[in-house]
Motif scaffolding. Sequence first.
Motif, short mmCIF file in Angstrom:
data_model
loop_
_atom_site.label_atom_id
_atom_site.label_comp_id
_atom_site.label_asym_id
_atom_site.label_seq_id
_atom_site.Cartn_x
_atom_site.Cartn_y
_atom_site.Cartn_z
N ILE A 123 0.86 -1.32 -0.20
CA ILE A 123 -0.22 0.19 0.02
C ILE A 123 0.90 1.36 0.47
CG2 ILE A 123 -1.34 1.34 1.49
CD1 ILE A 123 -2.28 -1.05 1.77
N ASP A 124 2.00 1.36 1.00
CA ASP A 124 2.72 2.62 1.23
C ASP A 124 3.51 2.74 -0.46
OD1 ASP A 124 2.51 3.45 3.53
OD2 ASP A 124 4.40 1.77 4.51
N ALA A 125 3.24 1.58 -1.47
CA ALA A 125 5.05 2.15 -2.81
C ALA A 125 3.05 1.84 -4.10
CB ALA A 125 5.22 0.27 -2.71
N HIS A 126 2.34 2.11 -3.18
CA HIS A 126 1.17 2.38 -4.19
C HIS A 126 0.84 4.04 -3.97
CE1 HIS A 126 -2.35 2.30 -6.84
NE2 HIS A 126 -2.37 2.78 -5.92
N ILE A 127 0.75 3.90 -2.54
CA ILE A 127 0.80 5.79 -2.92
C ILE A 127 1.57 6.34 -2.96
CG2 ILE A 127 0.40 7.63 0.08
CD1 ILE A 127 -1.69 4.65 1.00
N THR A 128 3.10 6.23 -2.41
CA THR A 128 3.96 6.93 -3.24
C THR A 128 4.05 6.46 -4.39
OG1 THR A 128 5.76 5.73 -1.25
CG2 THR A 128 6.74 6.64 -3.58
N TYR A 129 3.68 5.26 -5.10
CA TYR A 129 3.77 5.96 -6.67
C TYR A 129 2.87 6.92 -7.48
CZ TYR A 129 3.20 4.41 -11.80
OH TYR A 129 3.22 4.49 -13.35
N MET A 130 2.01 6.83 -6.75
CA MET A 130 1.09 7.86 -6.57
C MET A 130 1.62 9.74 -6.69
SD MET A 130 -1.45 6.01 -7.79
CE MET A 130 -2.83 7.24 -8.37
N ASN A 131 2.09 9.40 -5.33
CA ASN A 131 2.69 11.30 -4.78
C ASN A 131 3.33 11.68 -5.48
OD1 ASN A 131 0.87 11.59 -2.97
ND2 ASN A 131 1.78 9.88 -1.18
N ASP A 132 4.88 10.40 -6.40
CA ASP A 132 5.46 10.67 -7.31
C ASP A 132 4.98 11.34 -8.22
OD1 ASP A 132 7.36 10.31 -5.04
OD2 ASP A 132 7.73 8.10 -5.31
N PHE A 133 4.29 10.45 -8.92
CA PHE A 133 3.14 10.86 -10.40
C PHE A 133 3.35 12.05 -9.83
CE2 PHE A 133 0.51 11.38 -13.05
CZ PHE A 133 0.45 10.42 -14.30
N ALA A 134 2.42 13.08 -9.22
CA ALA A 134 1.67 13.66 -9.26
C ALA A 134 2.96 14.85 -8.82
CB ALA A 134 0.74 13.62 -7.75
N ALA A 135 3.69 15.29 -7.74
CA ALA A 135 5.31 15.97 -7.94
C ALA A 135 5.13 15.60 -9.20
CB ALA A 135 6.06 15.20 -6.59
N ARG A 136 5.90 15.35 -10.25
CA ARG A 136 6.86 14.65 -11.13
C ARG A 136 5.28 16.59 -12.49
NH1 ARG A 136 6.37 10.75 -13.73
NH2 ARG A 136 5.03 11.36 -15.71
N LEU A 137 4.42 16.17 -12.03
CA LEU A 137 3.07 16.94 -12.85
C LEU A 137 3.42 18.20 -12.17
CD1 LEU A 137 0.30 14.33 -13.69
CD2 LEU A 137 2.75 15.19 -15.18
N GLU A 138 3.23 18.53 -11.18
CA GLU A 138 3.79 19.83 -10.77
C GLU A 138 4.66 20.63 -11.36
OE1 GLU A 138 2.00 20.43 -6.17
OE2 GLU A 138 3.17 18.63 -6.03
N GLU A 139 5.43 19.64 -11.39
CA GLU A 139 7.03 20.21 -12.31
C GLU A 139 7.16 21.13 -12.93
OE1 GLU A 139 10.73 17.54 -10.78
OE2 GLU A 139 9.84 18.10 -8.45
N SER A 140 6.49 20.16 -13.96
CA SER A 140 5.98 19.87 -14.87
C SER A 140 4.93 21.01 -15.32
CB SER A 140 5.51 18.97 -15.84
OG SER A 140 4.35 18.74 -15.55
N GLY A 141 4.10 22.21 -14.65
CA GLY A 141 2.19 22.64 -14.20
C GLY A 141 1.66 21.67 -15.31
N GLU A 142 1.62 20.61 -14.70
CA GLU A 142 0.44 20.25 -14.87
C GLU A 142 -0.84 19.30 -14.30
OE1 GLU A 142 2.38 17.95 -18.85
OE2 GLU A 142 3.43 17.34 -17.55
N PHE A 143 0.24 19.72 -12.88
CA PHE A 143 -1.00 19.08 -12.35
C PHE A 143 -1.82 19.78 -11.31
CE2 PHE A 143 -1.49 18.32 -7.24
CZ PHE A 143 -2.57 17.06 -7.40
N VAL A 144 -3.16 19.87 -11.91
CA VAL A 144 -3.99 20.64 -10.48
C VAL A 144 -4.70 20.51 -9.56
CG1 VAL A 144 -6.74 21.78 -11.45
CG2 VAL A 144 -4.81 21.70 -13.15
N ASP A 145 -4.78 19.18 -8.76
CA ASP A 145 -5.63 18.47 -7.82
C ASP A 145 -5.63 17.27 -8.28
OD1 ASP A 145 -6.30 18.68 -5.22
OD2 ASP A 145 -7.89 20.02 -5.79
N GLY A 146 -6.08 16.55 -6.74
CA GLY A 146 -6.63 14.97 -6.99
C GLY A 146 -6.57 14.81 -4.87
#
Length: 137
Positions: free
Chosen positions: A32-55
């Motif tokens: 479960i921790d690995a899954h949540i980490t993947y999701m958080n890392d994905f969102a963080a990468r999109l924040e850096e590129s300016g593509e993340f709005v919310d989730g």
Amino acid sequence: MAKYLLLKHYRRNSGPENLVDIPMEEWSPAEIDAHITYMNDFAARLEESGEFVDGQALAPEGTFVRYDGPGRPPVTDGPFAETKDLIAGWMVIDVDSYDRAIALAGELSAAPGKDGKPIHEWLEVRPFYGVPATVNE
């Protein structure tokens, strides 16, 4: 840029024929921790590129409500865990194209699950209705 909703669908036994989805309640805490980490890392990468709005992840319990005339609306328990499809969460992205939205949804679908294997989660990709493209200056 255009905004899209990535609606995360959790389906049991929905992957390729050789894949049997294992319910999250059967995952170890580390999985479960690995899954949540993947999701958080994905969102963080999109924040850096300016593509993340919310989730947000959603709890499995919920209530259905509808208008049925004056007075208190009818309320029904749901969604039901025994159904094949539950909405597990959502993410809003702001990307250059529909193709980019599809590519990101495919990547997000590969989040790890039981034994670290991709869960092949279904994601519904929906553009926002009537929302003009974002203007970048």
